[in-house]
Design a protein around this motif. Structure first.
Motif, PDB file in Angstrom:
ATOM      1  N   ILE A 186       8.190   2.933 -38.692  1.00  0.00           N
ATOM      2  CA  ILE A 186       9.551   2.426 -38.556  1.00  0.00           C
ATOM      3  C   ILE A 186      10.477   3.195 -39.481  1.00  0.00           C
ATOM      4  CG2 ILE A 186       8.733   0.123 -37.938  1.00  0.00           C
ATOM      5  CD1 ILE A 186       9.463  -0.810 -40.730  1.00  0.00           C
ATOM      6  N   ALA A 190      15.253   0.424 -41.864  1.00  0.00           N
ATOM      7  CA  ALA A 190      14.937  -0.905 -41.346  1.00  0.00           C
ATOM      8  C   ALA A 190      15.216  -1.939 -42.418  1.00  0.00           C
ATOM      9  CB  ALA A 190      13.468  -0.962 -40.921  1.00  0.00           C
ATOM     10  N   GLU A 193      13.108  -7.191 -44.609  1.00  0.00           N
ATOM     11  CA  GLU A 193      12.171  -8.124 -43.981  1.00  0.00           C
ATOM     12  C   GLU A 193      11.234  -7.414 -43.014  1.00  0.00           C
ATOM     13  OE1 GLU A 193      12.244 -12.329 -41.461  1.00  0.00           O
ATOM     14  OE2 GLU A 193      14.081 -11.538 -42.348  1.00  0.00           O
ATOM     15  N   GLU A 194      11.769  -6.455 -42.240  1.00  0.00           N
ATOM     16  CA  GLU A 194      10.936  -5.700 -41.297  1.00  0.00           C
ATOM     17  C   GLU A 194       9.908  -4.853 -42.041  1.00  0.00           C
ATOM     18  OE1 GLU A 194      13.712  -4.739 -37.453  1.00  0.00           O
ATOM     19  OE2 GLU A 194      14.291  -3.795 -39.333  1.00  0.00           O
ATOM     20  N   LYS A 197       7.289  -7.201 -43.564  1.00  0.00           N
ATOM     21  CA  LYS A 197       6.374  -7.762 -42.565  1.00  0.00           C
ATOM     22  C   LYS A 197       5.304  -6.767 -42.166  1.00  0.00           C
ATOM     23  CE  LYS A 197       6.396 -10.124 -38.093  1.00  0.00           C
ATOM     24  NZ  LYS A 197       7.233 -10.667 -36.981  1.00  0.00           N
ATOM     25  N   GLU A 198       5.711  -5.527 -41.879  1.00  0.00           N
ATOM     26  CA  GLU A 198       4.730  -4.511 -41.460  1.00  0.00           C
ATOM     27  C   GLU A 198       3.802  -4.141 -42.607  1.00  0.00           C
ATOM     28  OE1 GLU A 198       4.171  -3.349 -38.391  1.00  0.00           O
ATOM     29  OE2 GLU A 198       5.665  -4.791 -37.734  1.00  0.00           O
TER      30      GLU A 198
END
Length: 205
Positions: A186, A190, A193-194, A197-198
């Protein structure tokens, strides 16, 4: 005192809570666990690794257990908030996964927290106030993150995600590696939070 216990899963019960027993060298350790961990347990007599928290009160000692380390680590942070005990922390973790919970805190979204049973607006705001400070004021070593074999200065979102993971107890090397792998998939632009999360997905494997 304990990081994790690995042994044979010998018993479970959901009477007045969710409890399991792990046997290690003839000693049975009884853990209270989350409902969402309870429903994903393996078959009895299978080997099981459980991340542990020793709860020490004046009248008794007990163990809480978690199948994922990040759940255990955020549990420890939750119970450091005044007014949040073991039951309330387990309720919050049953209601939201770690990424969503951290996201609500970082965004100041106390209304989402009130969806958890027993969490009113005042407690939700208190949780956010105290947790946000704990998650974003981590004082520790920082280092340049490497992605695609190129060094770069982390964006604010990357730094925010990194600080949260460090505050959850992960060491700087595994955090750096997880973020590097995440940024291969990503964009570094980004949201925090993204990225979080990943990266947590990689750390929980």
């Amino acid at each position: 005192m304990y990081d994790y216990i690995k042994g044979v899963f010998t018993h479970k019960t959901d009477v007045k809570g969710n409890y399991i027993t792990i046997e290690v060298f003839g000693i049975g350790y009884r853990f209270e666990i989350m409902e969402r961990d309870f429903i994903t347990l393996p078959e009895i007599n299978q080997e099981l690794k459980i991340y542990a928290v020793l709860i020490h009160r004046e009248d008794k000692m007990s163990l809480c257990g978690f199948l994922k380390r990040e759940d255990r680590d955020i549990f420890n942070i939750l119970t450091s908030v005044s007014g949040v005990g073991t039951k309330m922390a387990l309720t919050l973790l049953n209601s939201f996964d770690v990424t969503d919970l951290v996201g609500f805190v970082l965004d100041g979204n106390y209304k989402e927290l009130t969806r958890a049973k027993g969490v009113g607006p005042k407690l939700a705001q208190k949780i956010i106030l105290e947790l946000k400070d704990k998650l974003t004021t981590y004082q520790g070593p920082t280092n340049t993150i490497t992605a695609n074999s190129k060094s770069f200065t982390p964006s604010q979102n990357v730094e925010d995600a990194q600080l949260v993971m460090l505050s959850l107890g992960y060491d700087k090397n595994e955090v750096s590696q997880a973020i590097s792998k995440t940024l291969e998939k990503i964009s570094s632009s980004a949201s925090a939070e993204e990225i979080l999360k990943e990266s947590l997905k990689l750390l929980s494997v």
